[in-house]
Structures are given as structure tokens and as C-alpha cells.
Design a protein around this motif. Structure first.
Motif, PDB file in Angstrom:
ATOM      1  N   ARG A 223      47.781-101.130  41.824  1.00 16.14           N
ATOM      2  CA  ARG A 223      47.995 -99.862  41.121  1.00 16.14           C
ATOM      3  C   ARG A 223      48.160-100.076  39.631  1.00 16.14           C
ATOM      4  O   ARG A 223      47.674 -99.313  38.804  1.00 16.14           O
ATOM      5  CB  ARG A 223      49.252 -99.174  41.667  1.00 16.14           C
ATOM      6  CG  ARG A 223      49.036 -98.365  42.916  1.00 16.14           C
ATOM      7  CD  ARG A 223      50.332 -97.699  43.296  1.00 16.14           C
ATOM      8  NE  ARG A 223      51.420 -98.680  43.396  1.00 16.14           N
ATOM      9  CZ  ARG A 223      52.713 -98.378  43.460  1.00 16.14           C
ATOM     10  NH1 ARG A 223      53.079 -97.125  43.436  1.00 16.14           N
ATOM     11  NH2 ARG A 223      53.634 -99.329  43.559  1.00 16.14           N
ATOM     12  N   ARG A 224      48.881-101.162  39.301  1.00 16.79           N
ATOM     13  CA  ARG A 224      49.120-101.472  37.878  1.00 16.79           C
ATOM     14  C   ARG A 224      47.810-101.823  37.194  1.00 16.79           C
ATOM     15  O   ARG A 224      47.532-101.387  36.084  1.00 16.79           O
ATOM     16  CB  ARG A 224      50.094-102.642  37.725  1.00 16.79           C
ATOM     17  CG  ARG A 224      51.320-102.598  38.613  1.00 16.79           C
ATOM     18  CD  ARG A 224      52.139-101.354  38.393  1.00 16.79           C
ATOM     19  NE  ARG A 224      53.400-101.407  39.117  1.00 16.79           N
ATOM     20  CZ  ARG A 224      54.011-100.342  39.621  1.00 16.79           C
ATOM     21  NH1 ARG A 224      53.463 -99.144  39.492  1.00 16.79           N
ATOM     22  NH2 ARG A 224      55.157-100.472  40.229  1.00 16.79           N
ATOM     23  N   LEU A 225      47.019-102.623  37.890  1.00 21.05           N
ATOM     24  CA  LEU A 225      45.743-103.047  37.299  1.00 21.05           C
ATOM     25  C   LEU A 225      44.847-101.829  37.071  1.00 21.05           C
ATOM     26  O   LEU A 225      44.229-101.679  36.024  1.00 21.05           O
ATOM     27  CB  LEU A 225      45.041-104.059  38.213  1.00 21.05           C
ATOM     28  CG  LEU A 225      45.797-105.377  38.428  1.00 21.05           C
ATOM     29  CD1 LEU A 225      45.000-106.294  39.356  1.00 21.05           C
ATOM     30  CD2 LEU A 225      46.074-106.081  37.107  1.00 21.05           C
ATOM     31  N   VAL A 226      44.824-100.946  38.079  1.00 24.00           N
ATOM     32  CA  VAL A 226      44.003 -99.741  37.954  1.00 24.00           C
ATOM     33  C   VAL A 226      44.517 -98.873  36.811  1.00 24.00           C
ATOM     34  O   VAL A 226      43.742 -98.336  36.014  1.00 24.00           O
ATOM     35  CB  VAL A 226      43.988 -98.950  39.285  1.00 24.00           C
ATOM     36  CG1 VAL A 226      43.359 -97.572  39.082  1.00 24.00           C
ATOM     37  CG2 VAL A 226      43.239 -99.725  40.347  1.00 24.00           C
ATOM     38  N   PHE A 227      45.857 -98.762  36.708  1.00 19.69           N
ATOM     39  CA  PHE A 227      46.453 -97.940  35.654  1.00 19.69           C
ATOM     40  C   PHE A 227      46.009 -98.412  34.276  1.00 19.69           C
ATOM     41  O   PHE A 227      45.492 -97.638  33.470  1.00 19.69           O
ATOM     42  CB  PHE A 227      47.988 -97.982  35.781  1.00 19.69           C
ATOM     43  CG  PHE A 227      48.696 -97.232  34.702  1.00 19.69           C
ATOM     44  CD1 PHE A 227      48.654 -95.847  34.654  1.00 19.69           C
ATOM     45  CD2 PHE A 227      49.413 -97.921  33.724  1.00 19.69           C
ATOM     46  CE1 PHE A 227      49.317 -95.146  33.653  1.00 19.69           C
ATOM     47  CE2 PHE A 227      50.076 -97.224  32.717  1.00 19.69           C
ATOM     48  CZ  PHE A 227      50.024 -95.838  32.684  1.00 19.69           C
ATOM     49  N   TYR A 228      46.196 -99.706  34.006  1.00 19.41           N
ATOM     50  CA  TYR A 228      45.842-100.206  32.673  1.00 19.41           C
ATOM     51  C   TYR A 228      44.326-100.244  32.471  1.00 19.41           C
ATOM     52  O   TYR A 228      43.827 -99.958  31.381  1.00 19.41           O
ATOM     53  CB  TYR A 228      46.485-101.568  32.405  1.00 19.41           C
ATOM     54  CG  TYR A 228      47.955-101.408  32.125  1.00 19.41           C
ATOM     55  CD1 TYR A 228      48.375-100.811  30.940  1.00 19.41           C
ATOM     56  CD2 TYR A 228      48.922-101.777  33.045  1.00 19.41           C
ATOM     57  CE1 TYR A 228      49.716-100.597  30.683  1.00 19.41           C
ATOM     58  CE2 TYR A 228      50.268-101.587  32.804  1.00 19.41           C
ATOM     59  CZ  TYR A 228      50.664-100.994  31.619  1.00 19.41           C
ATOM     60  OH  TYR A 228      51.983-100.777  31.365  1.00 19.41           O
ATOM     61  N   GLY A 229      43.617-100.547  33.569  1.00 19.65           N
ATOM     62  CA  GLY A 229      42.156-100.501  33.484  1.00 19.65           C
ATOM     63  C   GLY A 229      41.673 -99.103  33.085  1.00 19.65           C
ATOM     64  O   GLY A 229      40.782 -98.963  32.239  1.00 19.65           O
ATOM     65  N   SER A 230      42.307 -98.075  33.652  1.00 17.27           N
ATOM     66  CA  SER A 230      41.897 -96.704  33.334  1.00 17.27           C
ATOM     67  C   SER A 230      42.205 -96.371  31.885  1.00 17.27           C
ATOM     68  O   SER A 230      41.408 -95.731  31.200  1.00 17.27           O
ATOM     69  CB  SER A 230      42.612 -95.686  34.217  1.00 17.27           C
ATOM     70  OG  SER A 230      42.786 -96.196  35.496  1.00 17.27           O
ATOM     71  N   ILE A 231      43.401 -96.809  31.417  1.00 13.41           N
ATOM     72  CA  ILE A 231      43.750 -96.536  30.017  1.00 13.41           C
ATOM     73  C   ILE A 231      42.695 -97.151  29.101  1.00 13.41           C
ATOM     74  O   ILE A 231      42.191 -96.509  28.188  1.00 13.41           O
ATOM     75  CB  ILE A 231      45.149 -97.108  29.677  1.00 13.41           C
ATOM     76  CG1 ILE A 231      46.219 -96.273  30.383  1.00 13.41           C
ATOM     77  CG2 ILE A 231      45.372 -97.103  28.177  1.00 13.41           C
ATOM     78  CD1 ILE A 231      47.617 -96.593  29.922  1.00 13.41           C
ATOM     79  N   VAL A 232      42.359 -98.411  29.389  1.00 11.72           N
ATOM     80  CA  VAL A 232      41.387 -99.114  28.539  1.00 11.72           C
ATOM     81  C   VAL A 232      40.048 -98.392  28.585  1.00 11.72           C
ATOM     82  O   VAL A 232      39.452 -98.079  27.545  1.00 11.72           O
ATOM     83  CB  VAL A 232      41.230-100.579  28.993  1.00 11.72           C
ATOM     84  CG1 VAL A 232      40.066-101.239  28.262  1.00 11.72           C
ATOM     85  CG2 VAL A 232      42.519-101.350  28.751  1.00 11.72           C
ATOM     86  N   ALA A 233      39.576 -98.086  29.788  1.00  8.50           N
ATOM     87  CA  ALA A 233      38.246 -97.468  29.915  1.00  8.50           C
ATOM     88  C   ALA A 233      38.217 -96.115  29.218  1.00  8.50           C
ATOM     89  O   ALA A 233      37.289 -95.821  28.456  1.00  8.50           O
ATOM     90  CB  ALA A 233      37.895 -97.314  31.391  1.00  8.50           C
ATOM     91  N   LEU A 234      39.260 -95.314  29.444  1.00  6.26           N
ATOM     92  CA  LEU A 234      39.290 -93.982  28.846  1.00  6.26           C
ATOM     93  C   LEU A 234      39.344 -94.064  27.319  1.00  6.26           C
ATOM     94  O   LEU A 234      38.593 -93.384  26.614  1.00  6.26           O
ATOM     95  CB  LEU A 234      40.499 -93.211  29.380  1.00  6.26           C
ATOM     96  CG  LEU A 234      40.582 -91.753  28.939  1.00  6.26           C
ATOM     97  CD1 LEU A 234      39.418 -90.966  29.537  1.00  6.26           C
ATOM     98  CD2 LEU A 234      41.912 -91.135  29.348  1.00  6.26           C
TER      99      LEU A 234
END
Lengths: 251, 328
Positions: A223-234
């Protein structure tokens, strides 16, 4: 991805030929050194280990010092990236070269990431020192560093976006600091809201404190990886759109 | 090399470029002339791919503008010549060469050649932030040249330079015309005379005229005469009016010496031989018993040329600047 390599090289070069980089590194290492010293001092003065956490866990997230350092470190790394190019007009020569906006954004982002990682690199020495007095769980240490990397990657991408939004480095600095602070404070909300509320769940999900506690204990939660991955991608996507939009207005 | 058809650019409600069309032939040095705020920089920025356009077709060397191929074919030097102050000249040019996809093995010779042609070799290892304005301008030029693009777009390359530096930059540009197609913008007429073969004149975002340098120069030949005369004012005005060569005549008493009279006389429109008319006017003044201290040929300003060019719908004498388009 045309133009990625030369821009990345130039950005890293520029960061390390300006005094800003060395001041930042000095301050960062000074604070981290002090942090480490205090922790070691604290743990060595305990007659018996009654704490439920290790120095490693404490170092990566269970004292406020880590977050303080992140607030101080990230905004100055990213503030220059686009704001300075726009203020001085070099963005015009940059974007009229055969490059794609996505490559420019990505190169600048990776350069910030490289800088960030190179600042953290010397802190591995602390672990080497600790290792002389007792065994270190390198898996946990790796997870902790992964956490530091993820949080940094997310913050830096926000900083990059803020830098693209304004021509003023100072404003970019303030905006970035506000974003990071905002996320942090939202995370703290976890402790003041009641369990079961939607707000509580939201706060718990974005809480950098909780994230780092997980990583610092060696837990790699997807979940953490997805969270930060989403921030970066967005953030990177938005930044690319912002760069594109300069063609239609006054850059 | 460049083809612009019906280009329109709006900034909000402000129309910066209004239905502009022109072509630039391969191998020519074209001056893009216009007063400040005419839309020169906007047009050049669109050609460089930096700005988008509201409407119209623009191609560079056959490629749609703002594509990789168009950008690779273009060396662009923006008006303010933005550079990275913390880099050394040679570092900057190597970075630009790499960015412009000069193959690795060619980079060093290309950078060396560009520095030589822009005459910045002597400051190669200096930090850009420490350079004078003249050198910075030429580093910008070296950057435009470095990948040997077939087309150079230079936005006011001599802006802000002192006369010596201006001459140097003009000399450099003149030399470039042999290998590159050059489009340079300016609001200084003499600059066009110094370095261009052809001229495109725009005003308020519209094409006013285009022609060869000679055609524009003809317009500029002479706007009128200014005399310093000792004698009666009324006689002076009468004689000049009777000579039939002048339109507007204004006289002012000399500030230093009340006995002297400054007379400014503008040529009549479409006067064919200003040289002969000058001789006749001086002879007439002397014949009327006036003493002539000095005669100065007044060159026309850019504004005069504009006025003349926009009037050119009525064909005058042998001048052949064709107005391609009139205000609607």
C-alpha cells in the motif's frame, strides 16, 4: 525520451557546482550526525534493553528529527529546477532544442532523486559503525532505506511540480514546504481522530509517520509503495502538462 | 526553407500576429524588420517551436513546426540570450551539442568550430556568468550554430551591444549566410542594410512589405534636406517652395546665433532624383541672396519607411516593393 541524458548530467553538475548543494549536504549530515549521536547515547545509557524498538527503528522515523530533515532538505533541492529556468529564460533554449517535455521533466526529477540519494549515502556509515558493537539486521536496514527513498521520491515529485508552477524559487520553496507539511499534518490527524471515521482512515493512509514506522521495522507494505508511486506518477504527469502549457501562454 | 501561411497568434484577446504569410528561400539572409511590439519575437518563437500558434500553417525545411525534425533543422537564439551562468563556455556548448544530438565523435570539432566562428574561443574556459554582454551574445550565437543547422533564427542579435560589438556580431552573421539560411529580427534599419539580402517588414502583426535590401534602401535613400541659412526667413521658405521639390517645410531660428535659420524641408512624395533637386535647391537659395552654411541629407527613419511602404499601394516611380497584402 530525447534529451534525457544530457539534461540529467547538466542538472546534477549544476547542483554540485553551486554552494547550495554543499551547504545542504553539510546541514543534512550535521543534523543526521547529531541525531545518530543522541540515539546511540540514549540506548547505551539504558542498563537493560527494555525498549521495544531498536536504534535503527528510532533512527528511521520514530523521532521527529527525520521529518524535520526532510522538510529542510527537499524544498531547496527542487525549488531551482524549473523556476530558475523560467526566471532566467533558459527554458526557451531548452525547449527549442530537440527534446520532449516528458524527457525534460523526467531528467530533472531523476537529477533531484540522484542528489537526494547521494545525500543519504554517507549515513550508511552509521550502520557500519553500529555493526561493530552488535549485529545489524541488514534486511530491516534495507527496508528502512527503501522507505526513505519512497518518501523522498514522493516529496521531490511534489517539489518539482511546485517549481514548475512559479517563476520564483522562493515561492517554489514555500509551496513545496507547505505541501509536505500539509501531508505530514494530515498524517498526524491519525492520532487525533477516532477510529472508524473515514477521516481517520484517510489520515492513517497518508501518514508518513506510520509509513516510516512500517519501513523502519522491516515491513514493506505494498500500500505504501502504491501510495508513493501514485504521488510520483501524478506529480510528474501534472508537471509535464504544465511544461506543455507554457507554449500557450507567457512562459 | 521557411513557409508561413496565414499565421495567427492571440494572447487572450490581444492579437499579436494577424494572418501573416511569407516564405524564406534556402541560402538567403532575411531581415525581419518591424518596430517594437510588431510581433517579431512572437513570430520567431512560433518558428522555433517554443510557442504554439492559434491558426495557420508553418513548415521548416518541409517539416511541420514544433516537431523534432523542425527543431533539429533550426538553431534559435532568443532575444535575451539566456545562458546558464554557472557553466563554462565550452561546457555549455558541449551540453548544447549533446542536447541537439550531435554524435559523440563530432562533438568536440563541432564545438570548436562554433566557438571559432562566433569568436569566443578565447573565453572557452571562462564561466559564462563572468562574461561581458558582447561575449554572452556571441556564446548564444555559438549555441545556435553548434549543431550546424541549415536554418538560423536570431532574435535581435545585436540588442544591447555597443557599436563595436554590434559590428563584430554583424560581421559574424554576414559570414554565416554562406552556409546557413538566416532569419534575423531587428528594429534597426541600418542593421538590415549591413547584413541582409532580403527584408520582411511587419507592423502590428501584419505583413507590410517584403523585398530585396536594395528596394528597401531606395525607400530610405533620403527623406529631405536640412539647411542652415543666413538671411530672411520668408525668402528662404518662398525659394524652397518655388523649387517644387519639397513638401513640408519648417523653419526655426538657430538657438545660438539669431542671425541663422534652421530650415527642414521634406521631399515631395515620389521625387525621382533627390540628388539633382538638392543641387537646384542650393543654387536657388544662393541666387536669392541667402548664405548657406550647411546642407544635411536627412535619412528617413524606420517610421518614414513604414509610412512609405504602407502607402505603396499607389505605385511610385521605379520602386518595386510589392505590397503583398493590405489592411482589410
Amino acid at each position: 525520451m530525447r534529451g534525457f541524458w544530457p539534461i540529467l548530467k547538466r542538472e546534477v553538475f549544476t547542483f554540485f557546482v553551486t554552494p547550495l548543494a554543499w551547504v545542504l549536504i553539510c546541514v543534512f549530515l550535521l543534523v543526521q550526525g547529531m541525531h545518530f549521536y543522541l540515539l546511540v547515547d540514549h540506548f547505551s545509557n539504558q542498563a537493560e534493553v527494555i525498549s521495544d524498538q531498536t536504534p535503527l527503528q528510532a533512527f528511521f522515523g520514530n523521532t521527529v528529527l527525520l521529518y524535520l530533515v526532510l522538510f529542510l532538505l527537499v524544498p531547496p533541492i527542487t525549488m531551482r529546477l524549473f523556476a530558475e529556468e523560467r526566471r532566467s529564460g533558459t527554458v526557451e533554449t531548452l525547449l527549442t532544442a530537440p527534446v520532449s517535455p516528458a524527457a525534460v521533466v523526467l531528467a530533472k526529477y531523476v537529477s533531484a532523486l540522484v542528489t537526494y540519494v547521494s545525500m543519504w549515502a554517507p549515513t550508511v556509515l552509521y550502520l557500519v559503525i553500529l555493526n561493530r558493537t552488535g549485529p545489524i539486521d541488514w534486511h530491516v536496514a534495507s527496508a528502512a532505506y527503501l522507505g526513505v527513498f519512497c518518501v523522498g521520491a514522493g516529496y521531490l515529485s511534489l517539489g518539482l511540480l511546485m517549481s514548475a508552477l512559479t517563476k520564483s524559487q522562493f515561492l517554489a520553496l514555500i509551496l513545496t514546504a507547505m505541501c509536505i507539511m500539509g501531508l505530514f499534518i494530515l498524517g498526524v490527524g491519525e492520532f487525533v481522530t477516532h477510529e472508524g471515521q473515514t477521516l481517520h482512515d484517510v489520515c492513517a493512509h497518508v501518514s508518513v509517520w506510520a509509513h516510516m514506522n512500517d519501513f523502519g521495522s522491516g515491513i514493506i507494505d505494498s500500500r505504501r509503495l502504491v501510495f508513493y508511486g501514485s504521488i510520483v506518477a501524478l506529480s510528474l504527469f501534472c508537471t509535464t502538462r504544465v511544461v506543455d502549457s507554457w507554449r500557450w501562454g507567457d512562459a | 526553407m521557411i513557409s508561413v501561411r496565414n499565421l495567427v497568434k492571440h494572447y487572450g484577446s490581444h492579437v499579436a500576429v494577424d494572418d501573416l504569410s511569407f516564405e524564406v528561400e534556402k541560402g538567403s539572409v532575411v531581415g525581419f524588420l518591424g518596430p517594437n511590439g510588431a510581433g517579431k519575437s512572437t513570430t520567431l518563437r512560433i518558428l522555433s517551436g517554443f510557442l504554439g500558434r492559434t491558426a495557420g500553417e508553418v513548415t521548416i525545411d518541409g517539416h511541420q513546426v514544433d516537431t523534432y525534425d523542425a527543431k533539429r533543422a533550426t538553431g534559435y537564439m532568443p532575444e535575451a540570450v539566456p545562458l546558464y551562468p554557472e557553466m563554462r563556455v565550452v561546457e555549455y556548448l558541449r551540453f548544447r551539442a549533446e542536447l541537439k544530438e550531435v554524435p559523440r565523435k563530432d562533438r568536440r570539432p563541432f564545438v570548436d568550430l562554433a566557438m571559432e566562428r562566433a569568436r569566443v574561443t578565447d573565453v572557452a574556459t571562462r564561466t559564462i556568468g563572468d562574461l561581458s554582454k558582447g561575449y554572452r551574445q556571441r556564446v548564444g550565437l555559438a549555441d545556435a550554430l553548434v549543431a550546424k543547422p541549415p536554418l538560423l533564427i536570431l532574435d535581435e542579435p545585436t540588442a544591447g551591444l555597443d557599436p563595436n560589438q554590434m559590428r563584430e556580431v554583424r560581421d559574424v552573421i554576414k559570414g554565416l549566410g554562406k552556409e546557413h539560411t538566416v532569419l534575423l529580427s531587428t528594429h534597426i534599419l541600418s542593421e538590415v542594410e549591413a547584413s541582409c539580402d532580403e527584408v520582411v517588414v511587419i507592423n502590428k502583426g501584419k505583413l507590410v512589405a517584403r523585398g530585396t535590401k536594395e528596394e528597401i534602401q531606395k525607400k530610405r535613400r533620403s527623406a529631405g534636406l536640412s539647411f542652415v541659412v543666413r538671411g530672411d526667413k520668408a525668402t528662404c521658405v518662398r525659394v524652397l517652395t518655388q523649387s517644387g521639390s519639397f513638401g513640408k517645410i519648417t523653419t526655426t531660428p538657430d538657438a545660438q546665433d539669431p542671425a541663422l535659420l534652421n530650415a527642414e524641408a521634406r521631399w515631395k512624395k515620389g521625387l525621382a532624383e533627390p540628388g539633382l533637386a538638392t543641387e537646384a535647391a542650393v543654387a536657388a537659395l544662393l541666387g536669392a541672396g541667402l548664405f548657406v552654411r550647411s546642407v544635411t541629407v536627412e535619412k528617413s527613419t524606420l517610421e518614414d519607411v513604414f509610412a512609405e511602404l504602407t502607402r505603396a499601394a499607389v505605385p511610385t516611380s521605379a520602386d518595386a516593393v510589392e505590397p503583398e497584402q493590405e489592411d482589410e
